[in-house]
Design a protein around this motif. Structure first.
Motif, mmCIF file in Angstrom:
data_model
loop_
_atom_site.group_PDB
_atom_site.id
_atom_site.type_symbol
_atom_site.label_atom_id
_atom_site.label_comp_id
_atom_site.label_asym_id
_atom_site.label_seq_id
_atom_site.Cartn_x
_atom_site.Cartn_y
_atom_site.Cartn_z
ATOM 1 N N GLY A 1 0.790 -1.224 0.175
ATOM 2 C CA GLY A 1 0.036 0.007 -0.127
ATOM 3 C C GLY A 1 0.716 1.390 -0.107
ATOM 4 N N GLU A 2 2.132 1.027 -0.405
ATOM 5 C CA GLU A 2 2.939 2.364 -0.330
ATOM 6 C C GLU A 2 2.592 3.641 -1.289
ATOM 7 O OE1 GLU A 2 7.863 3.004 -0.240
ATOM 8 O OE2 GLU A 2 7.016 1.187 -0.772
ATOM 9 N N ASN A 3 1.802 3.204 -2.314
ATOM 10 C CA ASN A 3 1.487 4.424 -3.282
ATOM 11 C C ASN A 3 -0.102 4.635 -3.113
ATOM 12 O OD1 ASN A 3 4.114 4.434 -4.326
ATOM 13 N ND2 ASN A 3 3.386 2.659 -5.532
ATOM 14 N N SER A 4 -0.735 4.174 -1.940
ATOM 15 C CA SER A 4 -1.873 4.366 -1.969
ATOM 16 C C SER A 4 -2.273 4.794 -0.409
ATOM 17 C CB SER A 4 -3.178 3.371 -2.277
ATOM 18 O OG SER A 4 -4.557 3.625 -2.007
ATOM 19 N N ILE B 1 6.315 5.313 5.993
ATOM 20 C CA ILE B 1 5.477 5.206 4.777
ATOM 21 C C ILE B 1 4.440 6.047 4.820
ATOM 22 C CG2 ILE B 1 4.008 3.751 3.261
ATOM 23 C CD1 ILE B 1 5.696 1.338 4.125
ATOM 24 N N LEU B 2 3.638 6.042 6.047
ATOM 25 C CA LEU B 2 2.517 7.111 6.250
ATOM 26 C C LEU B 2 3.117 8.634 6.096
ATOM 27 C CD1 LEU B 2 0.414 5.302 8.993
ATOM 28 C CD2 LEU B 2 0.099 5.303 6.410
ATOM 29 N N LEU B 3 4.303 8.744 6.831
ATOM 30 C CA LEU B 3 4.754 10.397 6.735
ATOM 31 C C LEU B 3 5.107 10.582 5.319
ATOM 32 C CD1 LEU B 3 5.826 12.610 8.294
ATOM 33 C CD2 LEU B 3 8.324 11.720 8.392
ATOM 34 N N LYS B 4 5.608 9.817 4.219
ATOM 35 C CA LYS B 4 5.708 10.124 3.100
ATOM 36 C C LYS B 4 4.232 10.503 2.139
ATOM 37 C CE LYS B 4 9.623 7.114 2.164
ATOM 38 N NZ LYS B 4 10.320 5.949 1.552
ATOM 39 N N LEU B 5 3.436 9.893 2.763
ATOM 40 C CA LEU B 5 2.120 10.015 2.104
ATOM 41 C C LEU B 5 1.394 11.141 2.930
ATOM 42 C CD1 LEU B 5 0.800 6.385 1.869
ATOM 43 C CD2 LEU B 5 1.629 7.799 -0.143
ATOM 44 N N GLY B 6 1.937 11.906 3.641
ATOM 45 C CA GLY B 6 1.631 13.263 4.176
ATOM 46 C C GLY B 6 0.944 13.189 5.392
ATOM 47 N N VAL B 7 0.969 12.167 6.258
ATOM 48 C CA VAL B 7 0.165 12.024 7.651
ATOM 49 C C VAL B 7 1.299 12.181 8.544
ATOM 50 C CG1 VAL B 7 -0.828 10.402 9.093
ATOM 51 C CG2 VAL B 7 -0.911 9.767 6.743
ATOM 52 N N PRO B 8 0.926 13.237 9.354
ATOM 53 C CA PRO B 8 1.796 13.806 10.627
ATOM 54 C C PRO B 8 2.181 12.448 11.250
ATOM 55 C CG PRO B 8 -0.005 15.222 10.099
ATOM 56 C CD PRO B 8 -0.326 13.932 9.461
ATOM 57 N N LEU B 9 3.429 12.528 12.005
ATOM 58 C CA LEU B 9 3.862 11.465 12.894
ATOM 59 C C LEU B 9 2.862 11.154 13.731
ATOM 60 C CD1 LEU B 9 7.819 11.623 13.009
ATOM 61 C CD2 LEU B 9 6.415 9.832 12.129
ATOM 62 N N ILE B 10 2.547 12.204 14.524
ATOM 63 C CA ILE B 10 1.851 11.745 15.749
ATOM 64 C C ILE B 10 0.278 10.972 15.586
ATOM 65 C CG2 ILE B 10 0.394 14.139 15.983
ATOM 66 C CD1 ILE B 10 0.755 13.735 18.839
ATOM 67 N N ILE B 11 -0.071 11.498 14.316
ATOM 68 C CA ILE B 11 -1.360 10.910 13.906
ATOM 69 C C ILE B 11 -1.065 9.397 13.284
ATOM 70 C CG2 ILE B 11 -3.230 10.900 12.110
ATOM 71 C CD1 ILE B 11 -3.237 14.068 12.370
ATOM 72 N N SER B 12 -0.054 9.185 12.908
ATOM 73 C CA SER B 12 0.315 7.814 12.516
ATOM 74 C C SER B 12 0.652 6.948 13.702
ATOM 75 C CB SER B 12 1.175 7.989 11.455
ATOM 76 O OG SER B 12 2.650 8.286 12.091
ATOM 77 N N HIS B 13 1.087 7.364 14.415
ATOM 78 C CA HIS B 13 1.530 6.736 15.811
ATOM 79 C C HIS B 13 0.174 6.553 16.427
ATOM 80 C CE1 HIS B 13 5.827 6.660 16.177
ATOM 81 N NE2 HIS B 13 5.855 7.321 15.032
ATOM 82 N N MET B 14 -0.858 7.488 16.479
ATOM 83 C CA MET B 14 -1.934 7.192 17.514
ATOM 84 C C MET B 14 -2.951 6.023 16.591
ATOM 85 S SD MET B 14 -2.005 8.826 20.235
ATOM 86 C CE MET B 14 -3.923 8.437 20.371
#
Length: 672
Positions: free
Chosen positions: A477-480, A515-528
């Protein structure tokens, strides 16, 4: 062969009764003084569990009973092997002798069979598949092929050390789970369920699904203090699950509501689970920032559970009692206020930062002192005598500050001797013995499940299949963004089958966050996001520790409870996704209007999702209506203006249609 639930309602046979009493005394002794190593406590704990299960569930006939006692005794004796040869096993760690192999193989077989007798075939089959993977996975094609492990290495991993049968779940079972179950058994005997029942019925008994709502609220409040989902289950569940069953909810649904509500405690500020502190350190941010990000999702999580039980009550027609038939809640509190003292003490200790094990030990001691003290002073003609007695007893309990838990044991012993010479004192002593035995019996199913899921943990840790699986599915899912989020969720749930929330979070966040950071997701949100679904893993079959913790209280199969927990919590699965697409949900950017808008949209989405899963909103819904509601809720998840507009329009159409259908059905006299 009788089912576990058939036996649970009947008194224990005399021999098993005394084994259960000794089992409980052993657990109290090790919890209070820690005289043995954790490994020995876990092994003896599993030994007692096997002895009781084989003796209880041996089937009819003298030969079957003799076989059951023989297998149980063998399992218990083999558990002592770890105690007797503890130093030798430590010295030769990893090097199996012939005796070790015999003990290990027989123990694995007995744990499988004990769990099958206690819980049926489902969990043993699942664990057996993992065991087969460990033994023969080198012959599998593709990335899931491992290098191959010797039979002795498999046996050593599962039967010795702390990554197999005696792993983290068994540690949890042998410490505070058992203690809180025992604590609940004593409080139940003392009349706490009646107090909770009267108070709950008085407050919300007249509303739709009132008892289940009490479970959601009380578990949420308890979770804000202890941050431990399983401890929350075995604390509040002792009262809320029987209350829900009494009002007409099924055993499985009652356990599912409690498990769902309790697990949410780990994300409910101000005191969250241990992962929140690890997250703050990993991201190098203040803890208050983690609390800030968790606050709205936590509230929405409990709103989800609240809405789900409300709709389930509507579907089942559980409308509660008439207001005038409900008891006065404050009168109930005035009559039994003293029963709250052990709970207040427990909460105070948890809030002060003490471990659940220590808090449970003290809470249990206070409960026994309260029961014995009330029996000793019962019948005193003068109020002044009662006041003086309780004052002196309170002063004696204060000696705990200087003498520790031994002070409680001395007080209990003195009160016990006083009860021996009183006319009705022996009835109270018998009640205490019954509570010890009942606590042991109630702990069997969760203890057996915890021991057997150690097979999954051991194989996952040995082969590394979970990390490999996580890397594979996330890379796809790296590109989506949506696919990456979905596969991250699946990875969390799969990892959660074998490892606790903390390592689950550490592994998955290290894989997914970049991977989520590359897709524009802030770190704290991806960790949550990872943290949230790591918690949900404890509700997800087949290894749902929170559900299995609720099983002995609900007297129901843990897998059935986990399926019902998913029904209750399923609407909450959309919350982390919404936070990714609209960071304002976690108070990350945006103004007040943005926060209000996303919260409103989230409430609308989880209500529609819950209605679709439950099959009820204002009235019963057919399958096309349910699927339409779920699809509409899905449109509201993303933060794209087009999907929001379509979602709001679809929601308005659905509500108009549903209201018209409901009115038409009621006008025709059809049950809603």
């Amino acid at each position: 062969m009788s089912s576990p639930h058939d036996t649970a309602a009947h008194p224990l046979p005399r021999g098993i009764f005394w084994i259960a009493v000794v089992f409980s005394c052993f657990q109290i002794w090790t919890a209070a003084y820690s005289p043995l190593s954790s490994q020995v406590v876990r092994c003896v704990h599993v030994g007692f569990v096997m002895l009781m299960i084989f003796a209880l569930y041996s089937g009819g006939g003298r030969a079957n009973r003799a076989l059951g006692w023989g297998l149980g005794t063998l399992g218990f004796v083999l558990s002592l092997y770890h105690w007797v040869y503890e130093s030798d096993l430590t010295a030769r760690a990893g090097q199996m002798t012939d005796a070790d192999m015999v003990v290990g193989v027989i123990t694995i077989v007995l744990v499988f069979e004990a769990t099958r007798r206690m819980m049926g075939w489902a969990l043993p089959i699942i664990c057996g598949l993992f065991l087969a993977y460990g033994l023969f996975g080198q012959y599998m094609p593709g990335p899931f092929m491992h290098r191959g492990y010797g039979f002795d290495q498999i046996v050593g991993t599962l039967s010795f050390g702390v990554e197999g049968i005696y792993g983290t779940p068994t540690y949890v079972s042998s410490t505070y789970i058992y203690l809180f179950i025992l604590f609940g058994a004593f409080l139940e005997q003392a009349g706490m369920i009646q107090l909770f029942s009267d108070f709950s019925m008085g407050m919300v008994g007249h509303t739709r699904g009132g008892p289940a709502k009490v479970s959601v609220v009380s578990s949420g409040l308890m979770g804000t203090i202890n941050g431990s989902g399983v401890a929350n289950v075995v604390t509040t569940g002792q009262f809320t699950i029987p209350l829900m069953k009494r009002f007409g909810y099924s055993s499985a649904f009652a356990g599912g509501v409690e498990a769902t509500s309790s697990m949410g405690g780990q994300i409910m500020p101000p005191v969250m689970g241990a992962v929140a502190f690890i997250m703050a350190e990993t991201l190098n941010i203040p803890y208050v920032d983690v609390v800030k990000a968790a606050l709205i999702p936590a509230i929405l999580y409990f709103t989800t559970a609240f809405v789900s039980v409300h709709l389930e009550a509507g579907r089942r027609g559980l409308h509660g009692l008439a207001k005038e038939d409900c008891p006065d809640p404050w009168k109930a509190v005035r009559a039994r206020w003293y029963l709250l003292l052990p709970l207040i003490g427990l909460v105070a200790l948890l809030f002060s930062g003490y471990t659940p094990l220590f808090s449970g030990t003290i809470g249990l001691g206070l409960t026994v002192i309260l029961i014995f003290g009330a029996a000793v002073i019962r019948g005193a003609s003068r109020p002044v005598l009662r006041y003086v007695f309780w004052l002196l007893l309170g002063i004696a309990c204060a000696g705990f500050i200087q003498f520790g838990v031994t002070d409680f044991f001395v007080i209990i012993a003195v009160l016990g001797l006083a009860l021996l010479v009183r006319k009705h004192g022996r009835d109270t002593l018998r009640l205490a013995l019954d509570s010890l035995a009942e606590g042991a019996r109630n702990a069997l199913s969760v203890a057996a499940a915890c021991a057997l899921v150690g097979v999954i943990i051991g194989i996952i840790n040995l082969t590394g299949v979970a990390a490999e699986f996580g890397g594979q599915v996330i890379a796809v899912g790296e590109n989506s963004l949506f696919l990456a989020l979905f596969l991250t969720m699946i990875t969390c749930l799969v990892l959660g089958m074998g490892i606790p929330t903390i390592p689950n979070y550490i592994i998955t966040s290290s894989l997914a966050a970049p991977i989520l950071l590359k897709l524009g997701v802030p770190l704290i949100i991806s960790h949550m996001f990872v943290f949230y679904f790591g918690i949900m893993a404890d509700l997800t079959p087949p290894v749902a520790l929170a559900a299995f913790a609720a099983a002995p209280i609900a007297r129901e199969n843990g897998l059935k409870i986990s399926l019902q927990a998913l029904r209750v919590a399923v609407a909450g699965f959309v919350i982390p996704y919404m936070a990714v697409y609209a960071p304002a949900l976690m108070l990350q950017g945006g103004d007040t209007l943005d926060v209000v808008y996303i919260v409103f949209k989230a409430l609308l989405a989880i209500t529609l999702w819950a209605a679709g899963m439950t099959g009820f909103l204002l009235s019963s819904m057919n399958w096309p209506e349910r699927l339409y509601a779920i699809a509409t809720a899905a449109l509201l998840v993303t933060a794209v203006p087009l999907t929001d507009d379509i979602g709001f329009a679809a929601t308005a159409l659905f509500l108009v249609w549903h209201v018209m259908q409901t009115r038409r059905a009621r006008a025709a006299g059809t049950p809603a």
